[in-house]
Design a protein around this motif. Structure first.
Motif, PDB file in Angstrom:
ATOM      1  N   ALA A   1      61.669  26.732  30.532  1.00 41.91           N
ATOM      2  CA  ALA A   1      61.265  25.109  30.564  1.00 41.91           C
ATOM      3  C   ALA A   1      62.077  25.406  31.278  1.00 41.91           C
ATOM      4  O   ALA A   1      62.079  24.524  32.289  1.00 41.91           O
ATOM      5  N   ASN A   2      63.586  25.727  31.727  1.00 38.53           N
ATOM      6  CA  ASN A   2      64.734  25.290  32.510  1.00 38.53           C
ATOM      7  C   ASN A   2      64.354  25.852  33.432  1.00 38.53           C
ATOM      8  O   ASN A   2      64.763  25.065  34.789  1.00 38.53           O
ATOM      9  N   ARG A   3      63.585  27.380  33.879  1.00 36.24           N
ATOM     10  CA  ARG A   3      63.639  27.948  35.370  1.00 36.24           C
ATOM     11  C   ARG A   3      62.596  27.282  35.697  1.00 36.24           C
ATOM     12  O   ARG A   3      62.171  26.840  37.166  1.00 36.24           O
ATOM     13  N   PHE A   4      61.131  26.066  34.824  1.00 35.74           N
ATOM     14  CA  PHE A   4      60.262  25.385  34.973  1.00 35.74           C
ATOM     15  C   PHE A   4      60.695  24.240  35.882  1.00 35.74           C
ATOM     16  O   PHE A   4      60.268  23.836  36.916  1.00 35.74           O
ATOM     17  N   MET A   5      61.729  23.757  35.530  1.00 37.20           N
ATOM     18  CA  MET A   5      62.629  22.351  35.446  1.00 37.20           C
ATOM     19  C   MET A   5      62.990  22.553  37.028  1.00 37.20           C
ATOM     20  O   MET A   5      63.143  21.530  37.563  1.00 37.20           O
ATOM     21  N   TYR A   6      64.079  23.904  37.254  1.00 38.77           N
ATOM     22  CA  TYR A   6      63.859  23.601  38.864  1.00 38.77           C
ATOM     23  C   TYR A   6      63.505  24.493  39.935  1.00 38.77           C
ATOM     24  O   TYR A   6      64.335  25.275  40.815  1.00 38.77           O
ATOM     25  N   SER A   7      62.265  24.763  39.496  1.00 43.44           N
ATOM     26  CA  SER A   7      61.163  25.477  40.727  1.00 43.44           C
ATOM     27  C   SER A   7      60.958  24.947  41.628  1.00 43.44           C
ATOM     28  O   SER A   7      61.271  23.204  41.913  1.00 43.44           O
ATOM     29  N   ARG A   8      61.085  25.297  42.811  1.00 41.71           N
ATOM     30  CA  ARG A   8      59.899  24.488  44.164  1.00 41.71           C
ATOM     31  C   ARG A   8      58.750  24.328  43.607  1.00 41.71           C
ATOM     32  O   ARG A   8      58.605  22.475  43.800  1.00 41.71           O
ATOM     33  N   PHE A   9      58.359  24.557  42.804  1.00 37.57           N
ATOM     34  CA  PHE A   9      56.913  24.099  42.388  1.00 37.57           C
ATOM     35  C   PHE A   9      57.372  22.956  41.361  1.00 37.57           C
ATOM     36  O   PHE A   9      56.350  21.702  41.637  1.00 37.57           O
ATOM     37  N   TYR A  10      58.138  22.758  40.478  1.00 38.74           N
ATOM     38  CA  TYR A  10      58.007  21.791  39.830  1.00 38.74           C
ATOM     39  C   TYR A  10      58.703  20.497  40.942  1.00 38.74           C
ATOM     40  O   TYR A  10      57.714  19.827  41.150  1.00 38.74           O
ATOM     41  N   SER A  11      59.043  20.886  41.997  1.00 37.49           N
ATOM     42  CA  SER A  11      60.202  19.355  42.911  1.00 37.49           C
ATOM     43  C   SER A  11      58.554  19.397  44.408  1.00 37.49           C
ATOM     44  O   SER A  11      57.744  18.173  44.005  1.00 37.49           O
ATOM     45  N   VAL A  12      56.916  20.380  44.161  1.00 37.77           N
ATOM     46  CA  VAL A  12      56.061  19.429  45.012  1.00 37.77           C
ATOM     47  C   VAL A  12      55.213  18.825  43.919  1.00 37.77           C
ATOM     48  O   VAL A  12      55.181  18.360  44.858  1.00 37.77           O
ATOM     49  N   LEU A  13      54.845  19.254  42.457  1.00 38.30           N
ATOM     50  CA  LEU A  13      54.992  18.648  41.718  1.00 38.30           C
ATOM     51  C   LEU A  13      54.260  17.089  41.630  1.00 38.30           C
ATOM     52  O   LEU A  13      53.721  16.699  41.348  1.00 38.30           O
ATOM     53  N   TYR A  14      56.580  16.876  41.666  1.00 37.12           N
ATOM     54  CA  TYR A  14      56.360  15.898  41.975  1.00 37.12           C
ATOM     55  C   TYR A  14      56.622  14.877  42.688  1.00 37.12           C
ATOM     56  O   TYR A  14      55.697  13.881  42.957  1.00 37.12           O
ATOM     57  N   PHE A  15      56.357  15.626  44.345  1.00 37.09           N
ATOM     58  CA  PHE A  15      56.234  14.884  45.461  1.00 37.09           C
ATOM     59  C   PHE A  15      54.611  14.953  45.581  1.00 37.09           C
ATOM     60  O   PHE A  15      53.841  13.570  45.873  1.00 37.09           O
ATOM     61  N   GLY A  16      53.454  15.609  44.958  1.00 37.49           N
ATOM     62  CA  GLY A  16      52.447  15.938  44.399  1.00 37.49           C
ATOM     63  C   GLY A  16      51.876  14.064  43.828  1.00 37.49           C
ATOM     64  O   GLY A  16      51.242  13.337  43.844  1.00 37.49           O
ATOM     65  N   THR A  51      58.998   5.160  41.912  1.00 38.33           N
ATOM     66  CA  THR A  51      60.381   4.887  41.771  1.00 38.33           C
ATOM     67  C   THR A  51      61.430   6.189  40.473  1.00 38.33           C
ATOM     68  O   THR A  51      61.804   7.055  42.099  1.00 38.33           O
ATOM     69  N   ARG A  52      60.520   6.370  39.286  1.00 42.88           N
ATOM     70  CA  ARG A  52      61.644   7.424  39.112  1.00 42.88           C
ATOM     71  C   ARG A  52      61.269   8.721  39.888  1.00 42.88           C
ATOM     72  O   ARG A  52      61.665   9.984  39.830  1.00 42.88           O
ATOM     73  N   LEU A  53      59.854   9.269  40.610  1.00 40.37           N
ATOM     74  CA  LEU A  53      59.137  10.506  40.792  1.00 40.37           C
ATOM     75  C   LEU A  53      59.755  10.843  41.970  1.00 40.37           C
ATOM     76  O   LEU A  53      60.269  11.414  42.527  1.00 40.37           O
ATOM     77  N   LEU A  54      60.364   9.864  42.956  1.00 39.31           N
ATOM     78  CA  LEU A  54      60.892  10.134  43.909  1.00 39.31           C
ATOM     79  C   LEU A  54      62.422  10.290  43.745  1.00 39.31           C
ATOM     80  O   LEU A  54      62.847  10.568  44.655  1.00 39.31           O
ATOM     81  N   MET A  55      62.857  10.065  43.105  1.00 35.75           N
ATOM     82  CA  MET A  55      64.349   9.580  42.363  1.00 35.75           C
ATOM     83  C   MET A  55      64.333  11.426  41.678  1.00 35.75           C
ATOM     84  O   MET A  55      64.818  12.218  42.468  1.00 35.75           O
ATOM     85  N   MET A  56      63.408  11.873  41.182  1.00 35.22           N
ATOM     86  CA  MET A  56      63.387  13.152  40.950  1.00 35.22           C
ATOM     87  C   MET A  56      63.296  14.290  41.964  1.00 35.22           C
ATOM     88  O   MET A  56      63.482  15.424  42.108  1.00 35.22           O
ATOM     89  N   VAL A  57      62.333  13.797  42.838  1.00 34.71           N
ATOM     90  CA  VAL A  57      62.251  14.738  43.636  1.00 34.71           C
ATOM     91  C   VAL A  57      63.446  14.829  44.934  1.00 34.71           C
ATOM     92  O   VAL A  57      63.464  16.103  45.351  1.00 34.71           O
ATOM     93  N   ARG A  58      64.177  13.468  45.428  1.00 35.02           N
ATOM     94  CA  ARG A  58      65.413  13.896  45.941  1.00 35.02           C
ATOM     95  C   ARG A  58      66.491  14.978  45.066  1.00 35.02           C
ATOM     96  O   ARG A  58      67.271  15.083  45.710  1.00 35.02           O
ATOM     97  N   LYS A  59      66.072  14.894  43.710  1.00 33.38           N
ATOM     98  CA  LYS A  59      66.880  15.924  42.705  1.00 33.38           C
ATOM     99  C   LYS A  59      67.119  17.101  43.745  1.00 33.38           C
ATOM    100  O   LYS A  59      67.717  18.175  43.364  1.00 33.38           O
TER     101      LYS A  59
END
Length: 156
Positions: free
Chosen positions: A34-49, A148-156
């Motif tokens: 779960a931690n690996r998924f949370m800090y993966s590039r896929f996770y960031s792309v998912l959030y942006f989408g 707003t929440r999703l953009l904050m997560m993408v920014r992280k």
């Protein structure tokens, strides 16, 4: 032909299987994944989408008097992704999940998402168009918070 792993082989012969400090329990492995998924590039792309899809649903909800089937599908996709995402974060962070105010807000937001989806899916007739204004306002407010929440997560 039956193959045994080392633990089963030793257990059959009465030998003790000693764990080393380097072996992980299943809980630790799941938490690690779960931690690996949370800090993966896929996770960031998912959030942006999801942020883009949320923006699309805001525009659709403002423009449409009654929610279309496509809007309901988009909302369902966003809701499912958010439920999975919050679940993954709960598994990854365990008790630390509740230490963040934003995680509590996310949990409430997921509940609000589910309520909004039920309201949208209930349909809209000609006599309910005045009530659709309330549904639209609820949807816009919820999607603005979510975006707003999703953009904050993408920014992280």
């Amino acid at each position: 032909m039956v193959t045994y792993d080392e633990e089963e082989y030793r257990a059959e012969r009465g030998q003790m299987f000693s764990r080393t400090q380097h072996s992980l329990t299943k809980t630790e492995m799941v938490q690690g994944m779960a931690n690996r998924f949370m800090y993966s590039r896929f996770y960031s792309v998912l959030y942006f989408g999801l942020a883009l899809l949320s923006l699309v649903t805001i525009v659709m909800s403002i423009r449409e008097t009654c929610p279309s089937f496509l809007l309901i599908v988009f909302e369902g996709v966003i809701n499912a992704a958010m439920i999975i995402e919050v679940g993954v974060r709960m598994v990854a962070l365990r008790s630390a999940y509740w230490r963040s105010l934003w995680n509590g807000v996310d949990t409430v937001l997921v509940g609000l998402c589910a309520v909004t989806l039920v309201v949208l899916a209930s349909g809209c007739s000609a006599t309910e168009r005045n009530e659709a204004i309330f549904d639209t306002a609820l949807l816009v407010i919820r999607n603005c918070f979510q975006l707003t929440r999703l953009l904050m997560m993408v920014r992280k």
